[in-house]
Design an enzyme around this catalytic site. Structure first.
Site, PDB file in Angstrom:
ATOM      1  N   GLY A  44       0.833  -1.190   0.000  1.00  0.00           N
ATOM      2  CA  GLY A  44       0.000   0.000   0.000  1.00  0.00           C
ATOM      3  C   GLY A  44       0.869   1.241   0.000  1.00  0.00           C
ATOM      4  N   CYS A  45       0.370   2.310   0.583  1.00  0.00           N
ATOM      5  CA  CYS A  45       1.087   3.584   0.598  1.00  0.00           C
ATOM      6  C   CYS A  45       2.493   3.420   1.172  1.00  0.00           C
ATOM      7  CB  CYS A  45       0.314   4.596   1.432  1.00  0.00           C
ATOM      8  SG  CYS A  45       1.160   6.171   1.620  1.00  0.00           S
TER       9      CYS A  45
END
Length: 313
Positions: free
Chosen positions: A17-18
């Site tokens: 993810g981020c």
């Protein structure tokens, strides 16, 4: 400090993810040389943050870790990685949606592939998650470092980083799935009652001596839960408290500090970085003792939070 003579360096690449949230958990651990945010897994060269975010490049946000496996094995990197992500989500991570936020382990060697597959299998067998584990294990390809503003984001923007961790749901997800009542009960079975109370409830040991008081012994005091080396007898000294005291940790990367306020008194608690257990306190010596020892700050260790490992000549 741990001796870093002649390190053997390897690379690990993880998408979770981020990438803002994927650096701090690995950064500054012993044996970790660097953690770089970037893009990988797609079909374009030198993509930008905006291009990857438009979902047109096939790339995903990822981190690439340069590490010494003798000091921090790949298997331990995998243990940390699984606890950072939702491995059941194929559409992104938390409130970041899209393929550019997918999870993946990009292996660089067959040895890494086998280790990743074994860890994924073990996670499935644990039944920690009710949904299927969908994180891919794929060969590593070209990795493109992200723009400088995205490197070590947690340091450059600590407030925004904390808000993002909380607001995205990542932090609460980790607490729900990796700090469960079942985990606590399992730990209680592994430890003695005194060890459990010391590590989980910060109950400082009464004067019931163990190896931590024996000044003639040579060796290491390790985290009683995961075995990380925390303090060495080479750095032990007799402080004014009478409790086991040390001038410095074996490596700063194995501990973290947090503020504690009890009974109106503020102290700095020392926590095992990876185990999360209470270890003791960072304290200040009186001026006269500081002059004698040559140090001002020292570490007051709860003997029930550590285990002694002797060094034999």
């Amino acid at each position: 400090m741990i001796n870093y003579i002649n390190p053997r360096v390897e690379i690990a690449t993880f998408a979770g993810g981020c990438f803002w949230c994927m650096v701090k958990p690995f950064d500054e651990l012993p044996g970790i040389r660097s953690v770089v945010s970037g893009y990988t897994g797609g079909q374009t060269d030198n993509p930008t943050y905006e291009e990857v975010g438009r979902e047109t490049t096939g790339h995903t946000e990822a981190v690439q870790i340069t590490f010494d496996p003798e000091l921090f094995p790949y298997e331990r990197l995998l243990d940390i990685y699984w606890q950072l992500i939702d491995p059941t989500d194929a559409g992104g991570q938390f409130y970041d949606r899209g393929s550019s936020y997918r999870t993946a382990i990009f292996y660089h060697t067959d040895e890494q592939r086998r280790a990743a597959e074994a860890s994924k299998k073990a996670l499935k067998a644990s039944k920690r998650f009710k949904k299927p584990i969908v994180t891919e294990i794929v060969p590593a390809g070209a990795f493109y470092p992200a723009e400088e503003e995205h490197q070590r984001y947690y340091r450059k923007n600590p407030y925004e980083y904390k808000m993002y961790m909380d607001g995205s749901g990542r932090k609460s997800f980790t607490e729900r799935h990796w700090m469960t009542k079942k985990d606590l009960e399992s730990l209680r079975k592994r430890l003695t009652e005194r060890q459990f109370e010391a590590t989980q409830h910060r109950v400082f040991a009464k004067i019931a001596e163990n190896e931590a008081w024996d000044m003639s012994l040579r060796g290491l005091f390790v985290d009683v839960v995961n075995g990380d080396p925390l303090f060495s007898t080479a750095d032990r000294f007799e402080s004014v408290t009478g409790w086991p005291s040390f001038k410095k940790p074996v490596d700063e990367g194995f501990i973290r500090r947090e503020a504690e306020i009890r009974g109106g008194v503020a102290r700095t608690a020392v926590i095992g970085r990876l185990s999360g257990i209470f270890v003791g306190y960072e304290e200040l010596l009186p001026e006269e003792k500081a002059t004698e020892t040559g140090i001002r700050r020292y570490y007051l260790v709860n003997p029930d939070s550590v285990r002694f490992v002797p060094i034999h000549d």
